[in-house]
Design a protein around this motif. Structure first.
Motif, PDB file in Angstrom:
ATOM      1  N   LEU A   1      -3.084   3.021   3.993  1.00  0.00           N
ATOM      2  CA  LEU A   1      -3.938   1.926   4.425  1.00  0.00           C
ATOM      3  C   LEU A   1      -3.228   1.187   5.554  1.00  0.00           C
ATOM      4  O   LEU A   1      -2.066   0.826   5.439  1.00  0.00           O
ATOM      5  CB  LEU A   1      -4.188   0.983   3.240  1.00  0.00           C
ATOM      6  CG  LEU A   1      -5.173  -0.169   3.439  1.00  0.00           C
ATOM      7  CD1 LEU A   1      -5.903  -0.430   2.130  1.00  0.00           C
ATOM      8  CD2 LEU A   1      -4.455  -1.419   3.872  1.00  0.00           C
TER       9      LEU A   1
ATOM     10  N   SER B   1       0.833  -1.203   0.000  1.00  0.00           N
ATOM     11  CA  SER B   1       0.000   0.000   0.000  1.00  0.00           C
ATOM     12  C   SER B   1       0.867   1.251   0.000  1.00  0.00           C
ATOM     13  O   SER B   1       0.612   2.202  -0.746  1.00  0.00           O
ATOM     14  CB  SER B   1      -0.922   0.015   1.225  1.00  0.00           C
ATOM     15  OG  SER B   1      -1.780  -1.086   1.197  1.00  0.00           O
TER      16      SER B   1
ATOM     17  N   LEU C   1      -7.654   1.947  -4.507  1.00  0.00           N
ATOM     18  CA  LEU C   1      -7.519   0.512  -4.275  1.00  0.00           C
ATOM     19  C   LEU C   1      -8.363  -0.262  -5.302  1.00  0.00           C
ATOM     20  O   LEU C   1      -7.917  -1.274  -5.850  1.00  0.00           O
ATOM     21  CB  LEU C   1      -7.954   0.180  -2.847  1.00  0.00           C
ATOM     22  CG  LEU C   1      -7.637  -1.209  -2.329  1.00  0.00           C
ATOM     23  CD1 LEU C   1      -6.165  -1.530  -2.427  1.00  0.00           C
ATOM     24  CD2 LEU C   1      -8.103  -1.341  -0.882  1.00  0.00           C
TER      25      LEU C   1
END
Length: 198
Positions: free
Chosen positions: A38, A31, A63
């Motif tokens: 995240l 991430s 995402l």
């Protein structure tokens, strides 16, 4: 209580915790590398699971974009199939992607019959109204399966017949099921070829 069983259970639990810790660390690193804020941590309440923190709408959208890129091949195949259906005015729901498969949805008996013919099946004898009779519908399902297999070079389609239901107020229909992106591309190609031959 068997002491060896207790040791095995404890060992399994430790393995699940370690797997969750490694997975959460890998997700956090990936991430961050992608520029997403995240947070992922091993779950405190569910052994072996990973808890993902609440994220902003922007992070959720980014995402979703990353996940779609992973499934890009499937989305492209679904779009090709949708265009092929539309070119023949087939009343088939828009193909959608689920679990990397292309879900084709439910169609009327008449649409299933047209699809079978477009894929190379010979026309079914009898009038259109006879399609709803059980033996005729079973022949239609068999014709569609065979035509799909031949048009896609051995692909498998498992159409399922649902008779009309007075209680539910639903017409007889056929569920086409789900196919792989590769089979979806082959099916789209067969339908494009049928368009050129018409």
């Amino acid at each position: 209580m068997n002491p060896y069983s207790a040791l095995a259970d404890d060992s399994d639990e430790q393995a699940h915790r370690a797997a969750a810790a490694n997975a959460s660390l890998a997700l956090e690193r990936a991430s961050r590398a992608a520029g997403l804020n995240l947070s992922a941590l091993p779950s405190m309440s569910r052994t072996g699971q990973v808890d993902i923190s609440s994220v902003s709408p922007q992070v959720a959208s980014e995402l979703a974009t990353l996940i779609r890129r992973r499934a890009k091949s499937a989305f492209r195949a679904a779009a090709q199939l949708k265009a092929a259906f539309q070119s023949h005015d087939l009343e088939i729901p828009d193909p959608h992607v689920s679990n990397r498969q292309i879900c084709l949805g439910d169609v009327t008996l008449e649409t299933a019959d047209r699809l079978a013919c477009l894929l190379g099946a010979p026309p079914q004898r009898g009038s259109e109204g006879e399609l709803a009779y059980w033996p005729h519908t079973q022949m239609l399902v068999a014709r569609l399966s065979t035509a799909f297999r031949q048009a896609t070079g051995g692909g498998f389609l498992d159409p399922e017949h649902h008779p009309a239901c007075l209680r539910c107020n639903t017409e007889a229909h056929i569920t086409l099921g789900a196919i792989s992106p590769e089979l979806a591309r082959r099916m789209a190609g067969a339908l494009r070829a049928a368009e050129g031959a018409a």
